[in-house]
Write a protein that holds these residues in place. Sequence first.
Motif, mmCIF file in Angstrom:
data_model
loop_
_atom_site.group_PDB
_atom_site.id
_atom_site.type_symbol
_atom_site.label_atom_id
_atom_site.label_comp_id
_atom_site.label_asym_id
_atom_site.label_seq_id
_atom_site.Cartn_x
_atom_site.Cartn_y
_atom_site.Cartn_z
ATOM 1 N N ALA A 50 0.845 -1.211 0.000
ATOM 2 C CA ALA A 50 0.000 0.000 0.000
ATOM 3 C C ALA A 50 0.873 1.252 0.000
ATOM 4 O O ALA A 50 0.587 2.238 -0.675
ATOM 5 C CB ALA A 50 -0.914 -0.009 1.227
ATOM 6 N N ASN A 99 -5.465 0.790 0.608
ATOM 7 C CA ASN A 99 -5.411 -0.510 1.279
ATOM 8 C C ASN A 99 -6.195 -1.581 0.538
ATOM 9 O O ASN A 99 -5.710 -2.704 0.366
ATOM 10 C CB ASN A 99 -5.937 -0.384 2.717
ATOM 11 C CG ASN A 99 -4.905 0.213 3.644
ATOM 12 O OD1 ASN A 99 -3.871 0.702 3.194
ATOM 13 N ND2 ASN A 99 -5.181 0.193 4.928
ATOM 14 N N ILE A 100 -7.392 -1.245 0.096
ATOM 15 C CA ILE A 100 -8.218 -2.268 -0.559
ATOM 16 C C ILE A 100 -7.557 -2.723 -1.873
ATOM 17 O O ILE A 100 -7.544 -3.915 -2.196
ATOM 18 C CB ILE A 100 -9.689 -1.779 -0.775
ATOM 19 C CG1 ILE A 100 -10.564 -2.911 -1.304
ATOM 20 C CG2 ILE A 100 -9.789 -0.594 -1.694
ATOM 21 C CD1 ILE A 100 -10.856 -4.011 -0.330
ATOM 22 N N THR A 128 -8.155 2.715 4.032
ATOM 23 C CA THR A 128 -6.915 3.265 4.575
ATOM 24 C C THR A 128 -7.196 4.324 5.642
ATOM 25 O O THR A 128 -7.981 5.245 5.407
ATOM 26 C CB THR A 128 -6.092 3.936 3.451
ATOM 27 O OG1 THR A 128 -6.193 3.140 2.284
ATOM 28 C CG2 THR A 128 -4.650 4.129 3.865
ATOM 29 N N ILE A 130 -4.267 -5.378 7.162
ATOM 30 C CA ILE A 130 -4.429 -3.914 7.248
ATOM 31 C C ILE A 130 -5.922 -3.576 7.151
ATOM 32 O O ILE A 130 -6.697 -4.386 6.639
ATOM 33 C CB ILE A 130 -3.640 -3.198 6.121
ATOM 34 C CG1 ILE A 130 -4.021 -3.745 4.733
ATOM 35 C CG2 ILE A 130 -2.150 -3.312 6.352
ATOM 36 C CD1 ILE A 130 -3.341 -3.066 3.569
ATOM 37 N N ALA A 149 -4.318 -2.660 -2.376
ATOM 38 C CA ALA A 149 -3.139 -3.444 -1.967
ATOM 39 C C ALA A 149 -3.535 -4.844 -1.494
ATOM 40 O O ALA A 149 -2.748 -5.775 -1.572
ATOM 41 C CB ALA A 149 -2.390 -2.711 -0.869
ATOM 42 N N ILE A 150 -4.757 -4.979 -1.015
ATOM 43 C CA ILE A 150 -5.224 -6.304 -0.574
ATOM 44 C C ILE A 150 -5.661 -7.143 -1.781
ATOM 45 O O ILE A 150 -5.334 -8.327 -1.879
ATOM 46 C CB ILE A 150 -6.405 -6.160 0.428
ATOM 47 C CG1 ILE A 150 -5.922 -5.516 1.734
ATOM 48 C CG2 ILE A 150 -7.047 -7.512 0.716
ATOM 49 C CD1 ILE A 150 -7.050 -5.045 2.649
ATOM 50 N N VAL A 202 -9.320 -2.320 5.650
ATOM 51 C CA VAL A 202 -9.734 -2.313 4.240
ATOM 52 C C VAL A 202 -9.750 -0.878 3.697
ATOM 53 O O VAL A 202 -9.321 -0.613 2.579
ATOM 54 C CB VAL A 202 -11.126 -2.980 4.087
ATOM 55 C CG1 VAL A 202 -11.637 -2.836 2.661
ATOM 56 C CG2 VAL A 202 -11.020 -4.456 4.470
#
Lengths: 147, 166
Positions: free
Chosen positions: A37, A52-53, B18, B14, A55-56, B16
């Motif tokens: 991320a 983040n989503i 940010t 992490i 990167a996931i 979901v």
Amino acid sequence: MKYNNKNQLFMMIIRVVLGVVFIYASIDKILFPARFAEIIYHYKVLPIEMLNIIAILIPWLEAGLGLLLIFDIWTDMASLILGVLSFVFILLIVSAMIRGLNIQCGCFSLDNKESVVGTQRIIEDLIITVGCFILFFYYSRLKPLLT
Amino acid sequence: MIALFFNKISPEGIPVITKFRNIKIQDTNIKVPLFLSAKRIHKKKDIDIVNELQSIKEINIEKVQKIFMKGNCIFFDARSTENYIDGHIPGAISIPIEEIGFDEIDIADIDFTEKIITYCDGEECHLSVELAVYLEEIGFMNVNYFIGGWSSWIGNDNQVSKGSTP
């Protein structure tokens, strides 16, 4: 075009090699999403809330589609999506270079020794993109997407 | 679904969406993402540090010069390694955050109570703020960012060090 054994063998090699490459590229990112991320953030193209989503999800997409390539399941669809993803990645690297960003690529591993964005990364991604589209055109002729 | 499930059970998982902090730089608000995974926060202290962040302070060239003269602070240079080698504030430690990950920052020897000043190129550059937010996240208690950064430092005829060492 006639599909002979030689062609099939060649395509199988491309399939497996690209499949392995995408799975390899996804492992670090799956294990350390925060680091991935962070790398995406430095490209400065996505809204912060989405980092983040993305990167996931992206590493799992890479790994899943890589597996499909290796086992020759929905290869046309998998190669098309991976080809488009790789092409988008090339555009991101070029845009980072144009903006003078000296950032980590995040291409294969998250190791800080991996080189930053640059021509070598573009060439690597270009080879992968071309490989994906070769697979797409070959397999979509054998098994058209809409059948 | 697999991705979200794995992220949920992974110690490196992490959020979901940010998490980020809004930092006001002069009249502009900027969003600085928080990248700490649950495990990294947990390792540091047994609490969620993200919710306990103090407000980091913006300081200008005059104040930085005074603090520099007293010598009771540590400077962190957030610019690229190349820029650092070309010239940096004497004693500053290089942390090129665009080139290395936060995980690779080696500041284990520095006490959390030290006064920290981060800087990058100048007012348009936000790397110093990003670094300051990260340092505060992991537990540093007195973190400041130098608003004018390197351009302001050299513009005021201050001492400069060159090379790869502080």
